[in-house]
Design an enzyme around this catalytic site. Structure first.
Site, PDB file in Angstrom:
ATOM      1  N   CYS A 194     -11.172   1.086   6.911  1.00 47.83           N
ATOM      2  CA  CYS A 194     -10.688   2.387   7.360  1.00 47.83           C
ATOM      3  C   CYS A 194     -11.227   3.532   6.508  1.00 47.83           C
ATOM      4  O   CYS A 194     -11.393   4.656   6.996  1.00 47.83           O
ATOM      5  CB  CYS A 194      -9.168   2.415   7.356  1.00 47.83           C
ATOM      6  SG  CYS A 194      -8.414   1.788   5.836  1.00 47.83           S
ATOM      7  N   CYS A 195     -11.516   3.263   5.234  1.00 50.57           N
ATOM      8  CA  CYS A 195     -11.861   4.345   4.315  1.00 50.57           C
ATOM      9  C   CYS A 195     -13.252   4.932   4.522  1.00 50.57           C
ATOM     10  O   CYS A 195     -13.413   6.155   4.479  1.00 50.57           O
ATOM     11  CB  CYS A 195     -11.672   3.876   2.870  1.00 50.57           C
ATOM     12  SG  CYS A 195      -9.951   3.444   2.489  1.00 50.57           S
ATOM     13  N   GLU A 201       0.832  -1.214   0.000  1.00 53.61           N
ATOM     14  CA  GLU A 201       0.000   0.000   0.000  1.00 53.61           C
ATOM     15  C   GLU A 201       0.867   1.265   0.000  1.00 53.61           C
ATOM     16  O   GLU A 201       0.562   2.258   0.657  1.00 53.61           O
ATOM     17  CB  GLU A 201      -0.935   0.021   1.210  1.00 53.61           C
ATOM     18  CG  GLU A 201      -1.857  -1.184   1.298  1.00 53.61           C
ATOM     19  CD  GLU A 201      -2.805  -1.124   2.472  1.00 53.61           C
ATOM     20  OE1 GLU A 201      -4.010  -1.366   2.286  1.00 53.61           O
ATOM     21  OE2 GLU A 201      -2.334  -0.827   3.591  1.00 53.61           O
TER      22      GLU A 201
END
Length: 639
Positions: A406-407, A307
């Site tokens: 998380c987004c 990531e």
């Protein structure tokens, strides 16, 4: 440092070039962002809470009160943080609208969180109880400090939007922060978190409470980074930004979310401690990352395995990771640098990232999200299972929830607090950095008011009309940002006089009267954008932009074409705006398959005898809202 600040904003430095205006001073009343805030408040927050309850991530706190989570705890090691980000989003939304229903929901979740806190202030559902690993036993991957950081940010949001509220969240956060300072202070564990985040949270808690211990701890964490305190991992210590001290690094690197969060925290520490060297290091890292490691959308991160940022110029569109949370982190960092230095380039990147990454993540109905944001989809996507969290971050279509979610919460807190990223003040006046319909009301220390009304249909239209609604017997300055993409054709009109302006900041200083207007006109003709030739992956391609919005070619707009890779754009004909949509001229090509994909001589594509004039494009942030499709931002040319 000062005590509780009256401004309701995520970032409140005690010094710097500019001072942010908060939710009580800036109101978004209509248009693009008002619509997204409405969907966020009316759909996304409820959707997020549903999944937090369904997946058991809030229930983890209830189980913690019972003392045994070893067999029943749900979610990843960082799932506590999603509950805290949800609380932060609620706090900003309550501050924005005063919604009584959200207030009740907020207090109910806070009670469940607070009940799980240990007597010494420690609060985490993954470590430290019967059948679990000991506290602080996995600093590389455990995310304990990361989770505390999001708890602190939720409490700061609450303290700034509802000073003196009796829900107890600020007290919970202070006790947790005190525990961190005692555990990781100069005489404690000489360690740090594998995922930076707590650094900026500690600084904001210090700014809110006036307790400099939290600032000192944040500075200690920043200075510890980069000295190999974390164990090496398969991705290397660069993944954690633990390979080089912050002051010595030249560019943002490693895991893109971690990199932005760390730089944001370092910028906060630098501003509060007047550390010019540290601020310069962060500025240089930002500058180099933007110049060489950022997608045209503003997205960051081109490596899926970790990531992470790729190397310079490594920006493949079909392998763009461009995590939504990295976009949020980029906005956080650029905003801090803007407040510290006042340069418009920071607001330019914020604008680009908000319109093309943050707004791209949620679906039109606010109930599904992109985790990653590719710039090229080669195959038709598949609809995700609406009843299960998606296993894949790089889902082909927006998913309702992810195992690592998380987004959604990050987008929710950003949209709820968005008004705090629009305008600033200094001793001489007001500055507008983002354009949207709304009002600005700022009261000076001596009681005088400066009030503005902003009328615009930006980004659909380039006219921004700013009207003065207050009276003042003293002159003051009004500054407007001219975006970097408006290199030619921008004008400003004041008192009947019009003049051209270039990218940067245009400032008018005068004795303003109610009804006075400043009109900024930005060129909105769609344009081709060409990549730096060092970006190998898109050499020979062009993108199309209109204002700050990046456009994409989506297969649902081209009858009979499943793969947009078959289309070639004709760059001899400029893109046009036709009935509200940008179009480009294309033709379709097909290549014959062969036994070997390489030749000794170039062979032209076999053209399908069909010309597709005026193929419509879609705003990148709106793609994939009409079912499975193929898509590309960088379009192949006829060459």
């Amino acid at each position: 440092m000062s005590g509780t600040a009256p401004t309701a904003a995520p970032v409140l430095p005690t010094r710097g070039r500019l001072r942010p205006l908060g939710l009580g001073e800036v109101r978004i009343t209509d248009g693009f962002w008002a619509e997204r805030q409405s969907v966020n408040a009316g759909a996304s927050l409820e959707h997020i809470q549903y999944w937090l309850e369904r997946e058991g991530w809030i229930r983890n706190f209830d189980l913690a009160v019972q003392g045994d989570l070893s067999g029943e705890r749900r979610g990843r090691e960082f799932s506590d943080s999603e509950v805290y980000k949800f609380l932060e989003a609620l706090a900003w939304e309550i501050g924005r609208t005063g919604d009584a229903g959200l207030e009740s929901r907020f207090r109910a979740v806070v009670r469940r969180v607070a009940a799980a806190q240990e007597p010494d202030g420690y609060l985490n559902t993954r470590f430290g109880r019967r059948g679990q690993a000991p506290r602080w036993s996995d600093l590389e991957w455990g995310h304990e400090l990361y989770c505390v950081g999001h708890l602190l940010q939720a409490a700061v949001a609450r303290a700034r939007t509802r000073p003196g509220a009796d829900d107890g969240l600020l007290e919970v956060a202070r006790r947790a922060a005190d525990n961190v300072c005692e555990t990781f202070g100069p005489d404690g564990i000489d360690g740090l978190c594998g995922h930076p985040e707590i650094e900026c949270a500690l600084v904001e808690l210090a700014r809110t409470t006036g307790d400099d211990r939290y600032l000192a701890q944040a500075a200690l964490f920043v200075d510890r980074r980069g000295h190999g305190r974390l164990s090496d991992v398969e991705f290397g210590r660069e993944y954690f930004q633990d390979d080089l001290p912050v002051r010595e690094a030249a560019v943002l690197r490693g895991h893109a979310v971690r990199a932005n969060y760390l730089a944001a925290g370092a910028a906060d520490v630098a501003v509060e401690l007047k550390d010019a060297g540290l601020l310069e290091a962060v500025r240089d890292q930002w500058k180099n990352a933007v110049a060489r490691r950022t997608y045209v959308t503003g997205g960051q991160g081109s490596r899926h395995q970790d990531e992470a940022f790729g190397g310079d110029w490594v920006l493949p569109p079909d392998r763009a990771y461009s995590e939504t949370c990295a976009g949020v982190g980029s906005v956080m960092l650029a905003w801090r640098l803007l407040l510290a230095e006042g340069e418009s380039r920071y607001a330019d990147l914020i604008e680009r990232t908000l319109f093309n990454v943050v707004s791209a993540s949620p679906s039109a109905d606010g109930r599904s999200f992109f985790y990653t944001n590719t710039l090229h989809r080669r195959e038709l996507g598949t609809l995700p299972d609406a009843d299960r969290p998606s296993l894949r971050a790089a889902a082909s279509l927006r998913a309702p929830w992810y195992e690592v979610s998380c987004c959604p919460t990050n987008v929710a807190r950003t949209l709820a607090s968005l008004a705090a990223y629009v305008a600033t003040s200094d001793d001489d006046g007001l500055q507008l950095h983002q354009y949207l319909p709304g009002t600005v009301e700022h009261r000076l220390a001596d009681g005088r008011e400066r009030r503005l009304s902003i009328a615009t249909d930006f980004p659909h239209d380039g006219e921004v009309r700013v009207r003065i609604d207050s009276d003042d017997d003293q002159p003051w300055s009004l500054s407007l940002r001219v975006p970097g993409w408006a290199a030619e054709g921008a004008t400003v009109t004041v008192a009947g006089g019009t003049r051209p302006v270039g990218p940067g900041v245009v400032t008018e200083r005068r004795r303003w009267r109610p009804g006075d207007e400043v009109v900024l006109s930005l060129p909105m003709e769609p344009r081709f954008t060409y990549p730096d030739p060092r970006i190998d992956a898109v050499r020979g391609c062009v993108a199309v932009e209109r204002g700050p919005v990046v456009l994409a070619l989506e297969s649902v707009d081209v009858a009979g074409v499943e793969s947009v890779d078959e289309l070639r754009v004709d760059t001899s004909k400029s893109p046009r705006l036709v009935d509200g949509r940008v179009t480009v001229c294309c033709r379709r090509v097909r290549l014959d398959d062969d036994d070997w994909p390489y030749r000794t001589n170039p062979e032209p594509a076999r053209l399908v005898d069909e010309r597709l004039d005026e193929v419509p494009l879609v705003a990148y942030h709106a793609w994939a809202n009409r079912g499975p499709s193929t898509m590309r931002v960088w379009l192949s040319t006829e060459d």
